[in-house]
Design an enzyme around this catalytic site. Structure first.
Site, short mmCIF file in Angstrom:
data_model
loop_
_atom_site.label_atom_id
_atom_site.label_comp_id
_atom_site.label_asym_id
_atom_site.label_seq_id
_atom_site.Cartn_x
_atom_site.Cartn_y
_atom_site.Cartn_z
N GLY A 1 0.83 -1.21 0.00
CA GLY A 1 0.00 0.00 0.00
C GLY A 1 0.86 1.26 0.00
O GLY A 1 0.58 2.22 -0.72
N ASN B 1 -3.06 -10.52 -1.33
CA ASN B 1 -2.85 -11.97 -1.44
C ASN B 1 -4.18 -12.66 -1.23
O ASN B 1 -5.05 -12.16 -0.52
CB ASN B 1 -1.91 -12.46 -0.32
CG ASN B 1 -0.47 -12.54 -0.78
OD1 ASN B 1 -0.16 -12.47 -1.97
ND2 ASN B 1 0.43 -12.70 0.18
N ARG C 1 8.63 -4.06 4.71
CA ARG C 1 8.70 -3.01 5.72
C ARG C 1 9.91 -3.22 6.62
O ARG C 1 9.96 -4.19 7.38
CB ARG C 1 7.45 -3.06 6.60
CG ARG C 1 6.46 -2.02 6.20
CD ARG C 1 5.40 -1.82 7.20
NE ARG C 1 4.73 -3.06 7.60
CZ ARG C 1 3.67 -3.08 8.37
NH1 ARG C 1 3.17 -1.98 8.83
NH2 ARG C 1 3.11 -4.22 8.70
N LYS D 1 -1.48 -17.14 -9.03
CA LYS D 1 -0.90 -16.54 -7.81
C LYS D 1 -1.37 -17.34 -6.58
O LYS D 1 -0.60 -17.56 -5.64
CB LYS D 1 -1.32 -15.06 -7.72
CG LYS D 1 -0.91 -14.34 -6.45
CD LYS D 1 0.54 -13.91 -6.49
CE LYS D 1 1.12 -13.44 -5.18
NZ LYS D 1 0.67 -12.22 -4.62
N ASN E 1 0.87 -19.11 -3.68
CA ASN E 1 0.67 -18.87 -2.25
C ASN E 1 0.31 -20.15 -1.49
O ASN E 1 0.77 -20.36 -0.37
CB ASN E 1 -0.39 -17.78 -2.02
CG ASN E 1 0.13 -16.39 -2.36
OD1 ASN E 1 -0.57 -15.59 -2.95
ND2 ASN E 1 1.35 -16.09 -2.00
N ASN F 1 11.66 -19.13 1.71
CA ASN F 1 11.00 -19.71 0.53
C ASN F 1 11.90 -20.72 -0.19
O ASN F 1 11.48 -21.82 -0.54
CB ASN F 1 10.60 -18.61 -0.46
CG ASN F 1 9.59 -17.64 0.11
OD1 ASN F 1 9.06 -17.87 1.20
ND2 ASN F 1 9.31 -16.57 -0.60
N SER G 1 5.15 -13.94 3.42
CA SER G 1 4.32 -13.04 4.23
C SER G 1 3.63 -13.82 5.35
O SER G 1 3.44 -13.30 6.45
CB SER G 1 3.28 -12.35 3.34
OG SER G 1 2.55 -13.31 2.61
N GLU H 1 -3.13 -15.19 6.53
CA GLU H 1 -4.13 -15.10 5.46
C GLU H 1 -4.57 -16.50 4.98
O GLU H 1 -5.13 -16.63 3.90
CB GLU H 1 -3.56 -14.30 4.30
CG GLU H 1 -3.25 -12.85 4.68
CD GLU H 1 -2.69 -12.01 3.54
OE1 GLU H 1 -3.27 -10.99 3.18
OE2 GLU H 1 -1.63 -12.41 3.01
#
Ligand code: PAF
Length: 306
Positions: free
Chosen positions: A15, A103, A131, A185, A189, A203, A256, A268
């Site tokens: 964002g 995501n 971040r 995608k 994920n 990963n 993430s 998520e």
């Protein structure tokens, strides 16, 4: 871009990156945050994608008004979407245009319920942004951003939005087949994020673990079947090569989901593996590997206690 007004719901790594580049291109950009007392936010962006490695700080207005929102970029975590949209419900009307860039899949369902008259688009990005601190973003690697509409009636909105965003550094493309892209995608994920949590690894390290590789392969086969049925019976090309390529390219990254888990925050998973398993159930396709992974993540003890 000619004077468009944007609001950013969820100024995290992605964002803030988009907020930054929209502002850079001349748009009016306002942040929507959960902090009622916050009126401005300084965001520092380290651009490691340019040879000069520049770093700069920009001030953003934080908006707590009640005026209608023209263009809304939704980048909150998938599970925060419903509550975040509910909080600005009174500001969204038939003239608003919403872009979901998150995501997972299915986050847009709440927009259908909350604002039936409002147009919304979906997008996916591989821009590498993270971040370093709360208001300090690192743009570590260039990627691609694609935008499209799941509703044919709004495909012109997608074309116009993409045209308008062409002058930003992130210059997205319009994908008339955006649903296929979102499924690919989702496969990435499903096959990377939860496994990095279960194996507590980066990963790329998944590719060194034979058990994880077997799981990635089984996850991909299940996604291929569900995706093919969800898209109306199409044959889906093998997804494992794509997943392997992403795991290699982002090898040094913590996914993430692993980052959320380590911070003790909700993950998520329900919008990634949970979505896949629910779609499998709806379409009558068994997804035992993904269901087992979903169960394992749901039952995990909080980070730090294992
Ligand atoms: O969620 C993530 O971390 C990313 O989408 C991906 C592609 C797995 C790379 O880290």
């Amino acid at each position: 871009m000619p004077h468009a007004d944007w609001h950013i719901l969820g100024p995290g790594a992605i964002g803030s990156l988009f907020a930054w580049h929209l502002a850079e291109a001349g748009c009016s950009v306002r942040l929507l945050t959960r902090h009622p007392g916050e009126s401005a936010r300084l965001i520092t962006l380290d651009d490691q994608t340019s040879p000069a490695h520049t770093s700069a700080t920009r001030a953003f207005h934080v908006d707590h008004q009640d005026t209608p929102i023209q263009r809304l970029l939704v980048t909150v975590k998938a599970h925060q979407t419903a509550a975040a949209l509910e909080s600005i419900r009174h500001r969204i009307d038939a003239g608003s245009l919403i872009l979901f860039l998150q995501n997972g899949m299915g986050t847009w369902d709440c927009a259908k319920a909350l604002f039936p008259a409002t147009r919304w688009l979906v997008g996916t990005t591989t821009e590498g942004s993270w971040r370093a601190a709360d208001r300090h973003i690192i743009h570590a690697g260039r990627g691609e951003t694609w935008i499209g509409s799941l509703n044919p009636a709004w495909s012109n909105d997608a074309v116009h939005l993409v045209d308008a965003l062409k002058s930003t550094l992130l210059h997205p493309g319009h994908d008339p087949q955006i649903l296929q892209r979102l499924w690919r995608k989702l496969a990435v994920n499903c096959a990377i994020n939860p496994l990095t949590v279960l194996y507590d690894c980066r990963n790329g390290e998944l590719l060194q673990k034979p058990a994880a590789l077997r799981q990635m392969e089984a996850v991909c086969l299940e996604v291929e079947r569900v995706m093919g049925a969800a898209l109306g019976g199409v044959t889906v090309e093998p997804l494992l090569p794509l997943v392997r390529a992403v795991a290699e390219k982002t090898g040094a990254n913590h996914s993430s989901m692993l980052q959320d888990y380590r911070r003790g925050q909700p993950t998520e998973i329900e919008f990634i593996t949970g979505y896949l398993v629910a779609e499998g159930l709806r379409l009558g396709i068994a997804t035992p590997e993904n269901a087992a992974i979903l169960d394992a993540i749901r039952q995990l003890a909080p980070a730090g206690s294992r």
